[in-house]
Design a protein around this motif. Structure first.
Motif, PDB file in Angstrom:
ATOM      1  N   ALA B  52      58.611  37.590  11.400  1.00  0.00           N
ATOM      2  CA  ALA B  52      57.484  37.632  12.343  1.00  0.00           C
ATOM      3  C   ALA B  52      56.522  36.458  12.221  1.00  0.00           C
ATOM      4  O   ALA B  52      55.814  36.144  13.164  1.00  0.00           O
ATOM      5  N   HIS B  53      56.498  35.797  11.049  1.00  0.00           N
ATOM      6  CA  HIS B  53      55.518  34.719  10.902  1.00  0.00           C
ATOM      7  C   HIS B  53      56.133  33.339  11.072  1.00  0.00           C
ATOM      8  O   HIS B  53      55.454  32.334  10.891  1.00  0.00           O
ATOM      9  N   THR B  56      57.555  29.752  16.564  1.00  0.00           N
ATOM     10  CA  THR B  56      58.480  29.755  17.703  1.00  0.00           C
ATOM     11  C   THR B  56      58.023  28.711  18.712  1.00  0.00           C
ATOM     12  O   THR B  56      57.067  28.907  19.434  1.00  0.00           O
ATOM     13  N   ASN B  78      59.410  32.955  23.500  1.00  0.00           N
ATOM     14  CA  ASN B  78      59.672  31.859  22.570  1.00  0.00           C
ATOM     15  C   ASN B  78      60.586  32.283  21.433  1.00  0.00           C
ATOM     16  O   ASN B  78      60.611  33.448  21.047  1.00  0.00           O
ATOM     17  N   CYS B  79      61.308  31.319  20.896  1.00  0.00           N
ATOM     18  CA  CYS B  79      62.162  31.542  19.736  1.00  0.00           C
ATOM     19  C   CYS B  79      62.104  30.289  18.874  1.00  0.00           C
ATOM     20  O   CYS B  79      61.365  29.356  19.192  1.00  0.00           O
ATOM     21  N   ARG B 110      49.264  41.777  24.349  1.00  0.00           N
ATOM     22  CA  ARG B 110      48.912  42.505  23.130  1.00  0.00           C
ATOM     23  C   ARG B 110      47.585  43.247  23.277  1.00  0.00           C
ATOM     24  O   ARG B 110      46.741  42.857  24.070  1.00  0.00           O
ATOM     25  N   MET B 157      53.387  45.143  25.262  1.00  0.00           N
ATOM     26  CA  MET B 157      54.082  45.502  24.023  1.00  0.00           C
ATOM     27  C   MET B 157      54.183  47.014  23.821  1.00  0.00           C
ATOM     28  O   MET B 157      55.125  47.489  23.184  1.00  0.00           O
ATOM     29  N   ASP B 172      57.886  46.394  22.473  1.00  0.00           N
ATOM     30  CA  ASP B 172      57.801  45.926  21.092  1.00  0.00           C
ATOM     31  C   ASP B 172      59.046  46.316  20.301  1.00  0.00           C
ATOM     32  O   ASP B 172      59.606  45.490  19.561  1.00  0.00           O
ATOM     33  N   ARG B 176      61.855  43.838  18.639  1.00  0.00           N
ATOM     34  CA  ARG B 176      62.231  43.850  17.222  1.00  0.00           C
ATOM     35  C   ARG B 176      63.746  43.976  17.062  1.00  0.00           C
ATOM     36  O   ARG B 176      64.342  43.334  16.194  1.00  0.00           O
ATOM     37  N   ASN B 185      62.928  34.668  14.753  1.00  0.00           N
ATOM     38  CA  ASN B 185      61.722  35.243  15.337  1.00  0.00           C
ATOM     39  C   ASN B 185      61.683  34.969  16.842  1.00  0.00           C
ATOM     40  O   ASN B 185      62.043  33.895  17.300  1.00  0.00           O
ATOM     41  N   THR B 187      58.981  35.685  20.190  1.00  0.00           N
ATOM     42  CA  THR B 187      57.648  36.154  20.570  1.00  0.00           C
ATOM     43  C   THR B 187      57.475  36.070  22.082  1.00  0.00           C
ATOM     44  O   THR B 187      58.063  35.211  22.738  1.00  0.00           O
ATOM     45  N   ASN B 189      54.913  35.107  24.637  1.00  0.00           N
ATOM     46  CA  ASN B 189      53.675  34.333  24.593  1.00  0.00           C
ATOM     47  C   ASN B 189      52.719  34.740  25.714  1.00  0.00           C
ATOM     48  O   ASN B 189      51.575  35.079  25.476  1.00  0.00           O
TER      49      ASN B 189
END
Lengths: 198, 198
Positions: B52-53, B56, B78-79, B110, B157, B172, B176, B185, B187, B189
């Motif tokens: 997750a961190h 991306t 994004n990846c 979010r 999400m 969400d 995952r 990862n 995300t 955006n």
């Protein structure tokens, strides 16, 4: 003087306007095709001004997705009736506008949507550069500098339309021509441009 | 105990995960396919948390244009690498996410992007409704009410993914699962949704 059917036909093809209008413009210009186009253009702008306050609740969300999927644009273009929303000229304009936005990367549709701080900063720079201009004319000179600089770079309406169809016209001019042709108010409401890595 | 090649094959087809992982999960569940799926799912979530961190910077702008041209959506997903951006699962997720956004009409990606005033108002209502809940448990109860109400309605999400592929999962959760499958990862955006007349 007599205007030939061929002349009228050529002007119609060039402008897309109704036959009777083309004929009248040619009579007025005494058969000069270029002058007739200019007459029609001016008349068109008047039409556009008249339509400018009519409500636009219909329309189309145009789109442009670059083939690599890394850049994409949506743009909401509004008109008065669904009839015009399905018109080919309207749809073509919308499509090309999205392509333009993808490449020209404007930040907003109209000048008044620009960040006021940015405008103030650019104005201060222009005023400094033009301090030798007599005060009575300075405000106009500053506005002229902004129009060619900041506005032409960042504001969609002021940008030169990046498409051969509209060569030498700003987006605003191309839009007015469209309004004159469609006889219906058309407005660009908003756009959204996404690019991976920006 | 022995796990047959057929069992492994079926689990691979259901989850899309590598053979060795499917085999291990089946061994752990003693051949129970449903339990093995659950094991893989939990492992996947751990993988997702670990990724997750990671930054991306690559990705895709997905799009959905409704056939009438009146509703359109862009979404930047994004990846980490362009390799994953061109992966079929990634592209399918992006496409279906845009369709979801077109129909479910979220206001933001979010929770923290929601209008704070709106959240405060909804919180006050929930607190009033839950005032009989013991104080020690009230904050959690209020949060639970918001999760099922405001968040599930307005936050991308938290919305239930409106596509048969992801039935019963929130966006969400589906994201995952995708991260677990792609081992990279991913995300969401931002998105943009336009609808004529809204």
């Amino acid at each position: 003087m007599g205007i030939s059917a061929q002349q009228v036909k050529e002007l119609r093809q060039a402008t897309g306007l109704p036959m009777m209008e083309c004929k009248k413009a040619l009579e007025e210009s005494k058969g000069d095709a270029e002058k007739a186009k200019e007459i029609l253009r001016k008349r068109g702008l008047k039409v556009a001004d008249k339509k400018a306050h009519r409500e636009t609740k219909e329309g189309l969300v145009g789109s442009y997705i670059h083939h690599d999927g890394k850049t994409a644009v949506l743009c909401e273009v509004n008109c008065e009736t669904d009839f015009v929303a399905r018109n080919e000229d309207f749809q073509e304009f919308t499509k090309k506008l999205c392509m333009h936005i993808a490449f020209a990367d404007p930040v907003c549709v109209r000048r008044e949507q620009l960040d006021p701080e940015l405008v103030a900063k650019e104005k201060a720079i222009a005023e400094e550069e033009l301090k030798k201009v007599p005060e009575a004319k300075r405000a106009m000179a500053v506005e002229g500098k902004l129009a060619k600089g900041l506005y032409a770079k960042k504001v969609l309406m002021d940008q030169e339309f990046m498409h051969p169809t509209y060569e030498g016209k700003t987006v605003d001019e191309a839009l007015r021509d469209l309004v004159a042709k469609l006889r219906e108010n058309v407005t660009i409401n908003r756009f959204c441009r996404m690019k991976i890595g920006e």
